[in-house]
Design an enzyme around this catalytic site. Structure first.
Site, short mmCIF file in Angstrom:
data_model
loop_
_atom_site.label_atom_id
_atom_site.label_comp_id
_atom_site.label_asym_id
_atom_site.label_seq_id
_atom_site.Cartn_x
_atom_site.Cartn_y
_atom_site.Cartn_z
CG ASP A 15 -2.09 -0.96 1.05
OD1 ASP A 15 -1.96 -1.92 0.26
OD2 ASP A 15 -3.12 -0.78 1.72
NE ARG A 95 -1.05 2.46 13.39
CZ ARG A 95 -0.26 1.44 13.21
NH1 ARG A 95 0.92 1.39 13.82
NH2 ARG A 95 -0.62 0.44 12.44
CG ASP A 124 -4.02 2.30 12.26
OD1 ASP A 124 -4.18 2.36 13.48
OD2 ASP A 124 -3.39 1.39 11.69
CB SER A 180 -2.93 -7.19 7.07
OG SER A 180 -3.97 -6.94 8.00
#
Length: 412
Positions: A15, A95, A124, A180
């Site tokens: 990505d 994050r 996220d 993932s």
């Protein structure tokens, strides 16, 4: 004129690799890649060369592990944060640190925007952007997955892989691992792919290779291991008598916990954006630390202070999960938490055995537990007169008796 600068949160996966090239083409901008080393291990190998080859003008790969452990993991564990009773917030707490450093780089480089590869369905995107709003409201945020033009060009992974091949971007994408992962110092998460079926069993023997940080509890040693964790004002500062930094504590506990199959969680959670999602997590060191910290508090924290702090656990955990780390309400709760931890000091002994963390003793120089008072035998201190409980119970029963009388009269 100098080109506009955009700082991209870059992992080197499919990505963000595609997004890097797409941003450069679409915005005709200078793309500065940023990767935070928060404990991904070998996932960082070759990232600098890859980012530059893909079109980045510069890449920052910053080691934030020590800061992550000291200023993010430790305060969160002092708050006993646990989302929906199971999740130790391993991805959530990383994050705000990544976004904080990305904002710092953007300002240092004179960038006007930051970009990320989070999808429009996940948490996220919120975490990155709320942090940016709190710390640098002047910066624009580019979220390609929320742009119609990007989604039209890349409706699926096949189109992204084809784009990468066209532009000679090396990517690793195969059906061998149809899920993932996201790894850092605190945990590793698994989601999507086969895990989207909540009936799928990741603990089955055929799926053992999926896990990274821990052995299957069935394969863990048959002999239990005892460890001792020393705490000072709410933070673990030593393991088995060896003084350690917050980073070393996490690394050591991950190794020990992983060996014993500790810290696996499989749950369906509620995302901030409204949908439920299935996540599988490995948090070996965090699970040990969480358990030990709680046991230390049981001996050293005042009852009502503990109950007050505990009443805020759900709120605090939701703030972290939803991306409000730098919000004033989280900071206010943290101030209360810090005050509550002043006497959370001493030593906890734990027994680790096949996925279990079992308490095996706790002691502290500031213990609030007095065996002379708590004993069922004669109290040598005379600090507690059992007869006093009669009046205590009578006063607490008064409103119940009055209420019951009212109800009985109403039925007549």
């Amino acid at each position: 004129m100098a080109k506009e600068k955009i700082v991209l949160a870059y992992s080197g996966g499919l990505d963000t690799s595609v997004i890097l090239k797409w941003l450069k083409e679409t915005y005709d901008a200078e793309i500065i890649a940023f990767t935070a080393d928060i404990g991904q291990k070998d996932e960082l190998d070759g990232l600098e060369e890859k980012a530059l080859a893909t079109g980045a003008s510069k890449i920052y790969i910053d080691d934030l592990r020590a800061e992550f452990a000291k200023d993010f993991i430790n305060p969160m564990f002092q708050a006993a944060a646990l989302y929906e009773g199971q999740y130790l917030l391993g991805t959530s707490i990383a994050r705000p640190l990544i976004a904080k450093r990305m904002v710092e780089i953007a300002r240092a480089e004179g960038a006007t925007a930051i970009a990320h590869g989070a999808t429009g369905k996940g948490n996220d995107q919120v975490r990155f952007e709320l942090t940016a709003a709190a710390l640098a409201p002047e910066l624009s945020v580019i979220a390609p997955w929320r742009l119609e033009a990007f989604r039209e060009q890349f409706p699926g992974r096949a189109e992204m892989i084809a784009y990468a091949e066209k532009h000679n971007i090396p990517v690793t994408a195969s059906a061998a691992k149809p899920y993932s992962t996201d790894r850092n110092l605190l945990h590793i998460s698994f989601e999507s792919g086969m895990l989207e079926d909540p009936w799928f069993d990741p603990s089955a023997t055929s799926n053992k290779d999926m896990f990274v940080l821990s052995v299957d509890p069935e394969d863990a040693p048959d002999q239990a291991e005892y460890i001792e964790l020393e705490f000072a004002q709410g933070d673990c500062v030593a393991i088995n008598g060896t003084q350690l930094s917050p980073l070393e504590v996490m690394e050591t506990l991950n190794e020990i916990g992983g060996k014993h199959g500790i810290g696996r969680v499989d749950m369906v959670e509620n995302r901030f954006v409204g949908m439920k999602s299935r996540g599988v997590y490995e948090t070996p060191g965090g699970t040990i630390l969480f358990t030990a910290h709680r046991k230390m508090e049981s001996l050293t924290m005042d009852r009502d202070v503990m109950h007050l702090r505990d009443s805020l656990i759900s709120k605090y955990a939701s703030l972290v999960y939803n991306g409000f780390w730098f919000a004033p309400e989280r900071l206010a709760i943290q101030a209360l938490v810090s005050e509550s931890q002043k006497n959370v000091s001493g030593t906890v002994r734990l027994k680790l055995y096949k996925g279990n963390v079992i308490g095996a003793g706790v002691k502290s120089p500031v213990s609030l537990y007095n065996p002379d008072i708590a004993t069922m035998e004669a109290d040598p201190t005379k600090a507690y007169d059992q007869g006093d409980a009669t009046g205590f119970i009578r006063l607490n029963a008064l409103r119940l008796k009055v209420g019951s009388g009212v109800e009985q009269n109403a039925k007549k």
